[in-house]
Design a protein around this motif. Structure first.
Motif, short mmCIF file in Angstrom:
data_model
loop_
_atom_site.label_atom_id
_atom_site.label_comp_id
_atom_site.label_asym_id
_atom_site.label_seq_id
_atom_site.Cartn_x
_atom_site.Cartn_y
_atom_site.Cartn_z
N VAL A 160 -13.15 7.94 4.77
CA VAL A 160 -12.22 7.25 3.88
C VAL A 160 -12.05 8.03 2.58
N ARG A 206 -9.92 11.10 2.96
CA ARG A 206 -8.51 10.74 3.08
C ARG A 206 -7.91 10.45 1.71
N GLU A 207 -8.63 9.69 0.88
CA GLU A 207 -8.05 9.23 -0.38
C GLU A 207 -8.14 10.31 -1.46
N GLY A 236 0.81 -1.21 0.00
CA GLY A 236 0.00 0.00 0.00
C GLY A 236 0.84 1.27 0.00
N SER A 266 -6.29 -7.03 8.50
CA SER A 266 -6.68 -6.78 7.12
C SER A 266 -6.51 -5.30 6.77
N ALA A 267 -6.88 -4.43 7.72
CA ALA A 267 -6.72 -3.00 7.47
C ALA A 267 -5.23 -2.64 7.39
N TYR A 308 -3.98 -3.39 4.04
CA TYR A 308 -4.46 -2.39 3.08
C TYR A 308 -3.58 -1.14 3.13
N ALA A 309 -3.20 -0.75 4.36
CA ALA A 309 -2.43 0.48 4.51
C ALA A 309 -0.97 0.28 4.14
N GLY A 310 -0.56 -0.95 3.92
CA GLY A 310 0.85 -1.19 3.59
C GLY A 310 1.72 -1.39 4.81
N ARG A 361 -13.42 -3.41 7.59
CA ARG A 361 -12.33 -4.37 7.77
C ARG A 361 -11.01 -3.84 7.24
N GLU A 362 -11.08 -2.99 6.20
CA GLU A 362 -9.84 -2.56 5.57
C GLU A 362 -9.61 -1.06 5.63
N GLY A 363 -10.63 -0.32 5.28
CA GLY A 363 -10.44 1.12 5.10
C GLY A 363 -10.23 1.89 6.38
N LEU A 364 -10.77 1.34 7.47
CA LEU A 364 -10.70 2.06 8.74
C LEU A 364 -10.26 1.12 9.84
N ARG A 370 0.69 4.22 -2.86
CA ARG A 370 0.32 5.61 -2.55
C ARG A 370 1.39 6.56 -3.05
N HIS A 390 -6.94 4.42 -2.83
CA HIS A 390 -7.79 3.23 -2.82
C HIS A 390 -8.85 3.35 -1.73
N VAL A 391 -10.09 3.38 -2.14
CA VAL A 391 -11.21 3.28 -1.19
C VAL A 391 -11.65 1.83 -1.23
N PRO A 392 -11.30 1.04 -0.19
CA PRO A 392 -11.53 -0.41 -0.30
C PRO A 392 -13.00 -0.76 -0.18
N GLY A 412 -2.40 4.92 6.51
CA GLY A 412 -1.79 4.67 5.20
C GLY A 412 -0.91 5.83 4.77
#
Lengths: 546, 369
Positions: free
Chosen positions: A430, A433-434, A345, B237-238, B241-243, A362-365, A349, A355-357, A378
């Motif tokens: 999200v 941010r992106e 990631g 998982s997050a 995503y963030a690397g 689970r991923e974005g926040l 960037r 990327h807005v997942p 990120g």
């Protein structure tokens, strides 16, 4: 076709049992949140009653009370004219209520028959129960047109078929009232149409159906009456034929809503993203992407349509840098690493990929993190967020406050944990941010899943505005309407491949629906069975949470 | 929305848990025919009533702070390091090497060198299970606990076969040179005109432990690394995503964790025993788990919980010495405290949440009426 029978039933019913369901003054609070406020609703037998509302409006809470998952703080439940106390789901089933959940509750490696009797076995021995269930199943299939193979394993049948099993489970337990919670979320348009035909048949046989959905189109197509909920209150109950989508949307949100996305034709520039023969093999050795070729140009939105679980998630993950792949991906003419040290990631960037997942929770926040911590997520190596070796928390908080204001995040409090915002506001955090990073390429998955209508309008505007600044946008959504409304070009994915590309003004839901089921010969006649058979062969798990 | 205000979460829940543990302990003492009130008085007097008592309480607390911090940092990355015991043993080996084989001109330099060695040895001992988890999928709970046994065996071998001076029967290293002697609290406080017991083992490494608490707080809540560790702990998982690399975070977290556990040896080996003996850790690695649980993995919480457990240790020793309450019962009391503050947390939390909810609702009803 149904009116005679419905009228007949109503006429013969005793005066007190005029309503299949009557809820009187239901209230329910979770801590300080009033999820249901004094809700009263009457559902006539033999009708399809829609309940529509934004996320968090209290639809699911109300149905959970009816099904015995929650106990109402106040209020009464009347079923067929008699007052019922429903402390648990057993009691609900005994009262003739069946529920089909959004996420199916089926045992994957059991057969259809075994799933149907699960929890309703007659005795110690399985065989008599199974035999009885088989007989009943044949009758039910004949009565309602619900054909399924009783000996097929759940994991081998398609999603539409699995949903039918859920309906059969309820009918097997002699449900007269069926509640369906967002039933079309995982279906192709053709399967959804089939579901509505089944519901029509059930109605004509005298069943009462409650359809919970956030899709206006489904309400207009399938229901007889519709109740609108907003912020825990029932704002209106109207006959479907007397209302319009625009009116319902206004009732849901409390103000006028733009249902169409306003956008001018795109003026695509240079190729920003150029994908050639991209493949992804998952941990189990299953090929999830089987050679994707795709281009996204500056100033255009390319939409990926498809039923969930056909490789869209993997496409976003590999482009976002956290899934390994093979093939050739060029960004602005320079290759992107698909494995190894510079495939993560951070590196993406740095190259101008935002990327807005698909799954913001689970991923974005980080749900436990406060808004300002999530705004840095990120991008926490950004020198502007740093003072010496420490993080410059004040700088991040100030930046967050500005972003929250520009994206109308409510409440605009940078110190509130992400989990305490509504779905729409989480998504805005999200997005802010992106998008505010001014990326060359924006990957965006399910931008409006679980987001209320008011916020959808805003999010769509932001995406289009970014496009108009000449950015390339790759959009993945399982909502066909959204794909059609936003995309300048549509690619349809099925089983890890792109089945074809279409222009939104030269295609329709039907054609896309066939492509989504892997049928490229879209001019020939097709029936639902063919679509289902095709979908059942997808190696991916259709229930994969994306 | 959080149901309880923060002060209730941080203060009230552990306090009620402790109270419950105390009540049951009192019942147990009653059951064997002793007087619980007298026992409490004796414990308080023995642990806190004199500078001698304080000296021991703080000595134990120093051990628990190091191991508690070690467990706490791992918790933030959702890693359960129960190998603090073995890492502390290895830390002792590192301290012994540093003190025995390097001629130090002054204790400050000796402390620095010994701390480096202790941290290094502990870190290596934690890094192996960490590597095994990310690369081979061996669960860290299993491997760290197995590494405790390997550490004990290794220490045994080193002391019996290699480090034991010729002619000595005792499986222990030679005494460290005088230059490595760490000043005790008595020596530190005397210039300030404060009388502190000469016999108590609390020493300058207590201050090192406090510095470690502060340093860890800074690391967890003020640095990018801490931010990444917490993010990884909340959602892998997050983090991906963030690397944020799971490999990197797991390795670094466990290295810091192991180093903290190893640092404990500056207190018990260098500060107190001044030579390396078998079982010098005395279970402090395991107490660290309870300390981290009770302290909610926050350095301030760990500090307070470590003092509490230091009090229980010292008070318990006094109890065993002066009454017929057997030493095993002290272990029972400690276990009850661990049970209530760590394992049965929700038993107190949930009713308390309900109380706060009811209060809030009635207040709101009052406002609207």
């Amino acid at each position: 076709m149904t009116d005679d029978k419905t009228l007949e039933r109503q006429a013969t019913a005793a005066p007190t049992s005029a309503h299949a369901i009557e809820l009187k003054g239901i209230s329910k609070a979770f801590g300080p949140v009033q999820a249901n406020k004094d809700i009263s609703i009457r559902v006539m037998p033999g009708t399809i009653h829609g309940i529509i509302g934004e996320n968090g409006a209290g639809k699911s809470t109300l149905m959970s009370i009816l099904y015995g998952f929650y106990k109402a703080d106040k209020g009464e439940i009347w079923i067929n004219g008699s007052k019922k106390d429903i402390p648990d789901s057993q009691a609900a089933i005994a009262a003739g209520i069946g529920m089909v959940f959004q996420h199916f509750k089926l045992v994957e490696n059991f057969t259809v028959l075994e799933n149907i009797i699960l929890g309703a076995e007659d005795g110690m021995m399985l065989r008599p129960s199974l035999a009885k269930a088989r007989r009943t199943l044949v009758e039910l299939a004949a009565d309602y047109g619900l054909n399924v193979d009783p000996d097929a394993l759940i994991q081998d049948i398609g999603v539409g078929m699995q949903q039918r099993v859920e309906i059969l489970k309820a009918l097997y337990r002699q449900a007269d009232i069926l509640i369906l919670d967002e039933p079309t979320g995982v279906l192709t348009p053709a399967e959804a149409d089939q579901l509505f035909r089944i519901l029509g048949r059930l109605k004509s046989e005298g069943k009462t159906i409650i359809l919970i959905t956030h899709k206006l189109r489904e309400i207009m197509e399938a229901t007889d009456t519709v109740s609108v909920m907003r912020r825990g209150e029932m704002t209106a109950t109207v006959k479907t034929s007397d209302t319009s989508p625009a009116e319902l949307a206004e009732l849901m949100v409390g103000r006028k809503v733009l249902l169409q996305v306003n956008k001018t034709p795109s003026t695509p520039g240079d190729v920003v993203l150029d994908v050639k023969n991209l493949k992804v093999i998952d941990d189990k050795g299953v090929e999830r992407l089987r050679g994707i070729d795709l281009q996204v140009r500056a100033g255009e939105i390319v939409g990926i349509a498809g039923v969930a679980g056909n490789g869209q998630s993997e496409l976003l993950e590999v482009l976002g840098g956290y899934e390994d792949g093979t093939g050739e991906v060029m960004l602005n003419g320079q290759p992107l690493d698909l494995t190894g040290r510079y495939s993560d990631g951070q590196s993406r960037r740095a190259r101008g990929v935002a990327h807005v997942p698909e799954d913001r929770q689970r991923e974005g926040l980080i749900m436990e993190y406060q808004a300002w911590e999530n705004t840095a997520f990120g991008y926490h190596h950004d020198p502007a967020y740093r003072s010496g070796i420490l993080m410059n928390n004040n700088a991040i908080r100030e930046d967050t406050a500005e972003k929250m204001e520009r994206f109308d995040v409510r409440p605009p409090n940078p110190k509130l944990a992400a989990k305490n915002f509504s779905g729409g506001n989480q998504q805005k955090i999200v997005l802010a941010r992106e998008i505010e990073r001014n990326p060359d390429l924006l990957l965006i998955g399910q931008p409006t899943r679980g987001v209320d209508i008011g916020a959808i309008e805003f999010i769509h505007q932001q995406i289009v505005a970014l496009r108009d600044q000449g950015k390339a946008i790759l959009l993945v959504s399982v909502e066909l309407e959204e794909i059609l409304a936003l995309s300048d070009r549509i690619a349809v994915m099925f089983d890890g491949r792109i089945m074809g590309e279409r222009l939104p003004d030269q295609t329709d839901e039907k054609e896309l629906g066939l492509l989504m089921a892997g049928i490229t010969d879209t001019d020939a006649p097709h029936d639902v069975a063919e679509v289902e058979a095709n979908l059942a062969h997808v190696s991916g798990d259709p229930h994969k949470e994306v | 929305m959080d149901v309880m205000p923060k002060w209730a979460e941080v203060v009230l829940v552990p306090l009620i848990s402790l109270l419950l543990a105390a009540i049951i302990s009192a019942l147990v003492i009653l059951a064997i025919g002793e007087d619980p009130v007298a026992a409490v008085k004796l414990m308080v007097a023995g642990a806190l009533g004199s500078t001698y008592g304080w000296g021991y309480t703080l000595y134990y607390a120093t051990n628990f702070m190091f191991t508690g911090l070690a467990v706490a940092i791992a918790f933030h990355a959702r890693l359960f390091n129960i190998g603090g015991e073995g890492q502390a043993m290895l830390g002792g080996l590192g301290v012994a090497f540093a003190c025995l084989y390097i001629p130090w001109p002054h204790w400050t330099l000796a402390l620095l060198g010994a701390a480096l060695m202790a941290g290094l040895f502990g870190a290596i001992w934690a890094a192996i299970p960490a590597w095994l988890q990310v690369k081979r999928g061996s669960h860290i709970v299993i491997t760290t606990i197995m590494f405790n046994f390997i550490a004990a065996a290794l220490l045994n071998y080193m002391l019996v076969n290699i480090m034991r001076p010729k002619g000595q029967m005792d499986p222990a290293s030679a005494k460290f040179p005088d230059a490595t002697h760490l000043p005790t609290l008595h020596e530190l406080l005397a210039p300030l005109g404060i009388e502190f017991s000469k016999a108590a083992p609390a020493n300058v490494s207590f201050l090192v432990a406090i510095a470690a608490c502060f340093g860890l707080w800074l690391l967890i809540w003020r640095t990018r690394l801490g931010y990444e560790i917490r993010a990884y702990g909340h959602s892998e998982s997050a983090a991906k995503y963030a690397g944020i690399s799971p490999f990197k975070i797991t390795m670094i977290t466990m290295i810091i964790s192991g180093a903290l556990a190893g640092l404990m040896a500056t207190n018990n080996v260098m500060g107190e025993a001044e030579r390396l003996v078998l079982n010098s850790t005395e279970g402090a690695g395991f107490i660290g788990i309870a300390v981290a649980l009770m302290g909610r993995s926050h350095p301030v919480g760990v500090f307070i919980a470590a003092i509490l457990f230091g009090f229980l240790y010292q008070g318990g020793a006094e109890l065993a010495l002066w009454t017929s309450i057997p030493r095993e019962l002290i272990v029972v009391i400690q276990a009850l405290v661990i049970l209530f503050t760590g394992a049965l947390d929700n038993m107190v939390r949930m009713p308390l949440e309900r109380v706060f909810l009811a209060i809030r609702r009635s207040r709101r009803a009052g406002a609207t009426d």
